[in-house]
Design a protein around this motif. Structure first.
Motif, mmCIF file in Angstrom:
data_model
loop_
_atom_site.group_PDB
_atom_site.id
_atom_site.type_symbol
_atom_site.label_atom_id
_atom_site.label_comp_id
_atom_site.label_asym_id
_atom_site.label_seq_id
_atom_site.Cartn_x
_atom_site.Cartn_y
_atom_site.Cartn_z
ATOM 1 N N ASN A 284 0.832 -1.199 0.000
ATOM 2 C CA ASN A 284 0.000 0.000 0.000
ATOM 3 C C ASN A 284 0.875 1.261 0.000
ATOM 4 O O ASN A 284 0.652 2.184 0.768
ATOM 5 C CB ASN A 284 -0.939 -0.023 1.217
ATOM 6 C CG ASN A 284 -2.205 0.775 0.962
ATOM 7 O OD1 ASN A 284 -2.549 1.023 -0.196
ATOM 8 N ND2 ASN A 284 -2.871 1.182 2.028
ATOM 9 N N CYS B 59 6.195 -10.753 -4.688
ATOM 10 C CA CYS B 59 4.957 -9.967 -4.796
ATOM 11 C C CYS B 59 3.760 -10.894 -5.005
ATOM 12 O O CYS B 59 2.694 -10.706 -4.409
ATOM 13 C CB CYS B 59 5.039 -8.986 -5.964
ATOM 14 S SG CYS B 59 6.149 -7.609 -5.635
ATOM 15 N N LYS C 77 0.633 -11.502 -2.431
ATOM 16 C CA LYS C 77 -0.739 -11.298 -2.881
ATOM 17 C C LYS C 77 -1.618 -12.454 -2.395
ATOM 18 O O LYS C 77 -2.773 -12.258 -2.016
ATOM 19 C CB LYS C 77 -0.764 -11.210 -4.401
ATOM 20 C CG LYS C 77 -2.142 -10.935 -4.958
ATOM 21 C CD LYS C 77 -2.115 -10.846 -6.464
ATOM 22 C CE LYS C 77 -3.551 -10.767 -6.977
ATOM 23 N NZ LYS C 77 -3.601 -10.703 -8.437
ATOM 24 N N LYS D 224 -7.945 -9.861 1.173
ATOM 25 C CA LYS D 224 -8.528 -8.644 0.598
ATOM 26 C C LYS D 224 -9.033 -7.707 1.688
ATOM 27 O O LYS D 224 -9.501 -8.159 2.731
ATOM 28 C CB LYS D 224 -9.693 -9.027 -0.307
ATOM 29 C CG LYS D 224 -9.253 -9.753 -1.556
ATOM 30 C CD LYS D 224 -10.413 -9.958 -2.498
ATOM 31 C CE LYS D 224 -9.928 -10.657 -3.752
ATOM 32 N NZ LYS D 224 -11.005 -10.845 -4.731
ATOM 33 N N GLN E 183 -8.234 -1.339 -2.523
ATOM 34 C CA GLN E 183 -7.225 -1.996 -3.336
ATOM 35 C C GLN E 183 -5.830 -1.816 -2.717
ATOM 36 O O GLN E 183 -5.513 -0.741 -2.217
ATOM 37 C CB GLN E 183 -7.286 -1.345 -4.706
ATOM 38 C CG GLN E 183 -6.412 -1.943 -5.732
ATOM 39 C CD GLN E 183 -6.674 -1.263 -7.059
ATOM 40 O OE1 GLN E 183 -7.808 -1.147 -7.526
ATOM 41 N NE2 GLN E 183 -5.626 -0.776 -7.677
ATOM 42 N N PRO F 132 -1.783 -2.123 -3.528
ATOM 43 C CA PRO F 132 -0.648 -2.439 -4.393
ATOM 44 C C PRO F 132 0.504 -3.041 -3.584
ATOM 45 O O PRO F 132 0.739 -2.631 -2.443
ATOM 46 C CB PRO F 132 -0.250 -1.075 -4.967
ATOM 47 C CG PRO F 132 -0.792 -0.072 -4.013
ATOM 48 C CD PRO F 132 -1.919 -0.686 -3.245
ATOM 49 N N GLN G 205 4.609 -3.877 -4.081
ATOM 50 C CA GLN G 205 5.724 -3.615 -4.994
ATOM 51 C C GLN G 205 7.050 -4.073 -4.409
ATOM 52 O O GLN G 205 7.253 -4.025 -3.196
ATOM 53 C CB GLN G 205 5.836 -2.105 -5.261
ATOM 54 C CG GLN G 205 4.638 -1.531 -5.970
ATOM 55 C CD GLN G 205 4.514 -0.049 -5.729
ATOM 56 O OE1 GLN G 205 4.444 0.402 -4.589
ATOM 57 N NE2 GLN G 205 4.504 0.724 -6.807
ATOM 58 N N ARG H 23 5.437 -5.761 -9.421
ATOM 59 C CA ARG H 23 4.230 -5.211 -8.821
ATOM 60 C C ARG H 23 3.063 -6.175 -8.973
ATOM 61 O O ARG H 23 2.907 -6.852 -9.983
ATOM 62 C CB ARG H 23 3.889 -3.884 -9.517
ATOM 63 C CG ARG H 23 2.662 -3.227 -8.959
ATOM 64 C CD ARG H 23 2.187 -2.076 -9.841
ATOM 65 N NE ARG H 23 0.834 -1.742 -9.412
ATOM 66 C CZ ARG H 23 0.527 -0.636 -8.734
ATOM 67 N NH1 ARG H 23 1.437 0.246 -8.452
ATOM 68 N NH2 ARG H 23 -0.712 -0.427 -8.348
ATOM 69 N N GLU H 24 2.228 -6.239 -7.912
ATOM 70 C CA GLU H 24 0.973 -6.989 -7.960
ATOM 71 C C GLU H 24 -0.063 -6.124 -7.266
ATOM 72 O O GLU H 24 0.279 -5.222 -6.495
ATOM 73 C CB GLU H 24 1.087 -8.314 -7.194
ATOM 74 C CG GLU H 24 1.996 -9.349 -7.824
ATOM 75 C CD GLU H 24 1.348 -10.123 -8.960
ATOM 76 O OE1 GLU H 24 0.086 -10.135 -9.013
ATOM 77 O OE2 GLU H 24 2.088 -10.691 -9.791
ATOM 78 N N THR H 25 -1.345 -6.405 -7.512
ATOM 79 C CA THR H 25 -2.389 -5.645 -6.827
ATOM 80 C C THR H 25 -3.411 -6.587 -6.217
ATOM 81 O O THR H 25 -3.865 -7.525 -6.871
ATOM 82 C CB THR H 25 -3.108 -4.712 -7.818
ATOM 83 O OG1 THR H 25 -2.126 -3.927 -8.483
ATOM 84 C CG2 THR H 25 -4.086 -3.804 -7.087
ATOM 85 N N SER I 215 -7.028 -6.879 -5.176
ATOM 86 C CA SER I 215 -8.242 -6.102 -5.468
ATOM 87 C C SER I 215 -9.061 -5.916 -4.198
ATOM 88 O O SER I 215 -8.889 -6.622 -3.210
ATOM 89 C CB SER I 215 -9.057 -6.804 -6.546
ATOM 90 O OG SER I 215 -9.346 -8.107 -6.129
#
Ligand code: GDP
Ligand code: MG
Length: 599
Positions: free
Chosen positions: A492, A516, A520, A525, A529, A531, A533, A543-545, A547
């Motif tokens: 984040n 990363c 994730k 969750k 969102q 991020p 990194q 990088r991953e996100t 959701s």
């Protein structure tokens, strides 16, 4: 006790070749334990040992054996761990003995730790008795095994004993060999007292129990004693021997192994390797050399989940480090995790064991950060600093040389797997040294590998490549410069210091992506969102996100029958215990160890 009738010996072998079983069998045959206790693996009494079926701590037991010449002998046996992480424990045991029983499995033959342990015993000039164990197995390779003993270890195969520790076959031969081949200890009972502290354990009621091997002189109840290194005096309130439980006795004299209790509750007076003497004889003796301090190879942070437990954790670490002098700890702080300790271990198994002992025996809940090996940095200004924590890596601009530990690794593998092992070592920046073919279609391969490439998963990789038949052993040899960099992780958009790692430049991209991805999976969750990194210096390399959570997913938790709901709540509570809040994001314990499985 006349030292002439004492024999001190260790049992050494590769893991699972039957050391603890033989030790128990020797206890059974001399009446120290019952048949029922024998079936319970009496010596492996720590919780972690029972759970994992391995020996972690060396154990000492005094046995009375009546020899065929009619004479009673006192046999002091030390059962030792086999795993590479515990070489220090083995070496300490060997220093308290004149002989060693070297066990070799009748089917598996000489393995990596057989070699390492045999060499360690040879180095300190012990009389080695080779014992081929498990001759009761339906399939054995006794002749091959004897050939291996001769070619790899240089020991006489004709003198080897053949036994079954489990069935109790030919155990009498073992006793005979111990009495006839192992030399008696050389000390004299009326010399000034010189005793070596080789282990210790904290007892909340009686204080520290100090394990000693008396080298010269005699120790008895009521004696004033002096701990030389600590320059501290105390009075003995009990002397005893392990049979296998501690039993008080009148005296401990030259050559004997046992314990003393002084009622001392202060842990820092006891130093493993220190010499004990009588205060009035302190001028007359030369302190024993003690032990070389083991070098911690693997470091990680340990933080109490509840910050109120910090002091408690410090006390527990102190107590545990008395019984296991090979791990170290020092306070540290992390922005993410608060106050905790940086702990050093001999290897990954050692780290797991200490963590488990802390949680099981001492009841402390911990967050543990990803382990790293110990590095060295030569600064541009000439200073050399030791780096046990990735957070301490200075600015890239001020670094002249980043150095990592290199280990010499010995593999013993079936011939058909040589190619795959070589490939694995090449991927891990290994430097090939030699190959030697040994009995039974097997080979010994020698490599130099960066320690960081070995400790995490090399052992598992080896086992899977060789279907369990390969073994390895290693020893750190030197520090060497390498292209190393610190990789930061941002969750984040904020750097989480406890997730930083040190990686090789050539593998940084791959590791960054892997880490990363893994994070994730591990971080659940949230309402927003997140991020994730990986960055080197200021540059993001992966990088991953994660959701955002959709509202109707939580809705599912409500309704349904009450017991299910309660179970769910309980589960969440359990999960909570192992979480740390970082900014607005909750990071679970498992995430901190992601780096281990992120490839
Ligand atoms: P250690 O790691 O060297 O202490 O080995 P253990 O004593 O814990 O034994 C490892 C395994 O081998 C256990 O399952 C034992 O029951 C088994 N074992 C030990 N000695 C013998 C033996 O003489 N014959 C057979 N068949 N199994 C044995
Ligand atoms: Mg064992």
């Amino acid at each position: 006790m006349d030292p002439q009738y004492i024999r001190n010996f260790s049992i050494i072998a590769h893991i699972d070749h039957g050391k603890s079983t033989l030790a128990d069998q020797l206890l059974l045959k001399t009446g120290a334990i019952t048949e029922r206790e024998f079936h319970n693996q009496i010596l492996d009494d720590l919780d972690v040992e029972r759970e994992r079926g391995i020996t972690v701590k060396a154990r000492t037991v005094a046995l009375n054996y009546k020899h065929t010449d009619g004479q009673m002998y006192e046999l002091n046996l030390i059962d030792t761990p086999g795993h590479v992480d515990f070489h220090y424990e083995v070496n300490r045991s060997l220093a308290a003995c004149e002989g060693a029983l070297l066990l070799v499995d009748a089917f598996q033959g000489v393995q990596a730790q057989t070699v390492a342990n045999a060499y360690a015993a040879i180095e300190v000039d012990l009389e080695i008795i080779t014992v081929v164990n498990k001759i009761d197995l339906p399939v054995t390779r006794i002749d091959d095994v004897l050939e291996e003993v001769e070619t790899i270890l240089g020991l006489d195969p004709y003198e080897a004993l053949k036994v079954s520790a489990k069935k109790g076959t030919n155990i009498e031969d073992v006793f005979q060999a111990i009495v006839e081949k192992v030399p008696p200890p050389s000390g004299k009972v009326d010399n000034p007292l010189t005793a070596l502290i080789f282990d210790a354990k904290y007892d909340p009621f009686r204080g520290v129990i100090v394990y000693v091997r008396v080298v010269e002189g005699t120790l008895k109840k009521g004696d004033p004693v002096r701990f030389m290194r600590k320059a501290f005096s105390d009075e003995v309130i009990e002397v005893g021997q392990f049979r296998p439980k501690g039993e008080p006795c009148k005296t401990l004299s030259a050559g004997q192994v046992g314990y003393i209790i002084t009622g001392q509750k202060q842990l820092d007076h006891i130093d493993i390797g220190d010499t004990i003497t009588h205060p009035k004889e302190a001028e007359l003796i030369t302190p024993l050399p003690g032990y070389q301090k083991p070098k911690q190879m693997v470091f990680c942070g340990m933080y109490p989940i509840d910050s109120k437990d910090f002091e408690k954790l410090r006390d527990e670490l102190g107590r545990l480090s008395l019984n296991d002098s090979s791990f170290s700890f020092a306070p540290e702080t992390s922005d993410a995790l608060g106050f905790g300790f940086r702990c050093g271990f001999l290897g990954m198994l050692h780290m797991e064991i200490v963590q488990q002992r802390l949680e099981k025996e001492q009841d402390v809940d911990l967050i543990q950060t990803a382990p790293n090996v110990s590095y060295e940095i030569k600064m541009r200004n000439g200073d050399v600093v030791k780096i046990d924590n990735p957070q301490d890596v200075p600015d890239a601009g001020s670094i002249d040389e980043f150095r990592e530990p290199i280990a010499r690794v010995n593999f013993i593998v079936p011939k058909e797997h040589i190619g795959s092992i070589m490939q694995l070592c090449a991927e891990r920046r290994g430097e090939y040294r030699t190959t030697e073919f040994i009995g039974g279609d097997r080979a010994r391969l020698e490599y130099d590998l960066p320690l960081a490439e070995i400790v995490y998963d090399m052992y598992d990789k080896l086992k899977s490549i060789t279907q369990g038949y390969g073994t390895m052993d290693y020893e750190v040899q030197r520090m060497e410069p390498a292209e190393l960099v610190k990789m930061d992780i941002l969750v984040n958009a904020e750097r989480v210091d406890a997730l930083a790692t040190i990686v090789h430049r050539t593998t940084a991209d791959r590791r960054g992506r892997g880490l990363c991805k893994k994070l994730k999976e591990e971080i659940s969750k949230h309402q927003f969102q997140i991020p994730i990194q990986a960055a080197i210096g200021g540059k993001v390399i992966a990088r991953e996100t994660i959701s955002a959570l959709r509202k109707n997913v939580t809705a599912k938790c409500y309704g349904g029958d009450i017991t299910r709901k309660r179970k769910l709540l309980e589960k969440q509570k359990e999960g909570k215990k192992r979480m740390k809040q970082f900014g607005r994001v909750e990071i679970p314990q498992k995430a901190f160890l992601s780096v281990l499985s992120a490839g």
